[in-house]
Design an enzyme around this catalytic site. Sequence first.
Site, short mmCIF file in Angstrom:
data_model
loop_
_atom_site.label_atom_id
_atom_site.label_comp_id
_atom_site.label_asym_id
_atom_site.label_seq_id
_atom_site.Cartn_x
_atom_site.Cartn_y
_atom_site.Cartn_z
N ASP A 1 54.52 16.87 73.55
CA ASP A 1 55.91 17.07 73.13
C ASP A 1 56.08 18.47 72.55
OD1 ASP A 1 54.46 16.61 70.80
OD2 ASP A 1 55.10 14.52 70.71
N ASP B 1 57.97 20.33 69.68
CA ASP B 1 58.78 20.19 68.47
C ASP B 1 59.33 21.54 68.04
OD1 ASP B 1 58.15 17.51 68.41
OD2 ASP B 1 56.33 17.85 67.25
N ASP C 1 48.79 20.95 58.60
CA ASP C 1 47.42 20.53 58.31
C ASP C 1 46.34 21.53 58.73
OD1 ASP C 1 48.08 19.96 60.94
OD2 ASP C 1 47.51 17.86 60.87
P1 ATP Z 1 49.47 15.44 69.07
O1 ATP Z 1 48.86 16.11 70.21
O2 ATP Z 1 48.80 14.20 68.69
O3 ATP Z 1 50.97 15.29 69.15
P2 ATP Z 1 50.17 17.16 66.93
O4 ATP Z 1 49.36 18.15 66.10
O5 ATP Z 1 51.30 17.74 67.70
O6 ATP Z 1 49.15 16.44 67.85
P3 ATP Z 1 52.11 15.56 65.60
O7 ATP Z 1 51.91 14.28 64.88
O8 ATP Z 1 52.99 15.63 66.77
O9 ATP Z 1 50.64 16.03 65.98
O10 ATP Z 1 52.56 16.60 64.50
C1 ATP Z 1 53.22 17.83 64.79
C2 ATP Z 1 52.82 18.89 63.78
O11 ATP Z 1 53.17 18.47 62.46
C3 ATP Z 1 51.33 19.17 63.71
O12 ATP Z 1 50.91 20.10 64.69
C4 ATP Z 1 51.17 19.72 62.30
O13 ATP Z 1 51.59 21.07 62.25
C5 ATP Z 1 52.17 18.89 61.53
N1 ATP Z 1 51.56 17.69 60.93
C6 ATP Z 1 51.44 16.45 61.49
N2 ATP Z 1 50.84 15.59 60.66
C7 ATP Z 1 50.58 16.29 59.53
C8 ATP Z 1 49.97 15.95 58.29
N3 ATP Z 1 49.52 14.73 58.04
N4 ATP Z 1 49.87 16.93 57.35
C9 ATP Z 1 50.35 18.17 57.59
N5 ATP Z 1 50.92 18.55 58.73
C10 ATP Z 1 51.04 17.63 59.70
MG MG Z 2 52.78 16.53 68.77
#
Ligand code: ATP
Ligand code: MG
Length: 460
Positions: free
Chosen positions: A77, A79, A161
């Site tokens: 996705d 964002d 994170d």
């Molecule tokens: P995925 O491939 O699983 O989607 P992702 O890193 O994009 O991995 P998301 O849950 O979509 O995970 O989160 C989007 C963004 O939000 C992350 O890249 C990170 O910057 C931030 N984020 C998500 N969860 C946390 C957390 N628990 N603490 C701090 N930042 C977070």
């Molecule tokens: Mg994501």
Amino acid sequence: MIRKFIKRLFTRAISPSDQDVLPPTLCRIPRKQHGITRNQINASALKVTLTLQQAGYSAYIVGGAIRDLLLGIKPKDFDIATNAMPEEVRGLFRRSRIIGRRFRLVHVMFGDEIVEVSTFRANYTADTEAGMMTPNPADHHGRLLHDNIFGSQEEDVLRRDFTMNALLYNPATEEILDYLNGYQDIQARCLRIIGNPEQRYREDPVRMLRAVRLAAKLNVQLDEITAAPIGNLALLLQNVPSARLFDETLKLLLSGHSLACLIDLRKRGLHHGLLPILDIVLEQPLGERFISIALKNTDERIQQNKPVSAGFMFAILLWHETLSAWNRRLAQDEKSIPALHLAMTETLSSQRAQIALPRRFDSMIYDIWTLQPRFESRSGNRPYRLLEHPRFRAAYDFLCLRCESGEIDKEIATWWHTFQHASPENREAMLIKETPVKKRKRNTRKRKPIASAEHEKNDQ
Ligand code: ATP
Ligand code: MG
């Protein structure tokens, strides 16, 4: 002077380490260095970002998408983060809605597609006097109580994170904005937490699970300092609301790298706080073999973009618990099928006490399990009826995994494979002929009521 020094000392003790002394240094990486063109950005996300920018706001593609593109992975996705308030974003897009009560996000709809837009947030606030960032209020374990405070672009980067998750991409200039050396960490394939690892895990223990999941998914190394406190902090997961823990567990299991994740979770002692049943199952040789084979198989399916349901995953993880409860009951001379139903209910309720396993998965799990003994009946109409069951496919896949792990004879899966693909005449010839004596015996047998109340309720 002394007061200022003491304040500085204490602020430092809780500050997110040396790298985030204000302001974080901004590094602009041009397209010719990073190679991401705006054509690689999803068209809807591109449109939303450019519309926000044209309206005078800052807007960037953030987080996982930029990281994935740099690592050569197809993003799940795209964002967007912006300095526009949710209502302002809502005002720009006719087909959009504000979601979330605690932290409001905007969903912009394009057909079936949803683009998520979040306003910059802060977990840290600038203490300008001390020249430091101080975290928002937390509980006595250090878990942040609020993540719903709007902030600046820099603050938004710091609340994320991992450094590789904190890159901002501006599709208008095709530049990456990097405040925390995330780009360098991507080149080195190093997953590094932003700030002080222990503090960041205390703020949100789910980050420990994310560390394990992302390292496996992205095939990168967890930085040593980032990994070091994880074992000691595993118990903090008990402090996380169970619905959130469940969501994260599901993401991990359906990541396409579940086996690697579970091995790593076990290595770091994290599985104790997560799926309590794994404590038992992973320690049993047969259970371990079954789980390893089953997870490897489902990982391959996910990597080939084939569907895998969460219910199937939980049926796998909890099967050996059910099996031992079933065997225990059989050893006490209980009737086979009622004993299986009771064993299933027992397993799911004990699990539910510790992890918020939503009831919507129950019917899938129960069907997969209850169909298992039916594969043993290979006479009369029963095999035909089983073939028509809506969950036959899932139950058959499950049966194959049981055979492969050595739990039951491989011959049974081979028979069902042949039966499914055979012509009507050949099917008929494959059936095992029942002797009249056997038939009479079955018809006169007294049966106990089978299903437990809970099972019946969930099947509706
Ligand atoms: P995925 O491939 O699983 O989607 P992702 O890193 O994009 O991995 P998301 O849950 O979509 O995970 O989160 C989007 C963004 O939000 C992350 O890249 C990170 O910057 C931030 N984020 C998500 N969860 C946390 C957390 N628990 N603490 C701090 N930042 C977070
Ligand atoms: Mg994501």
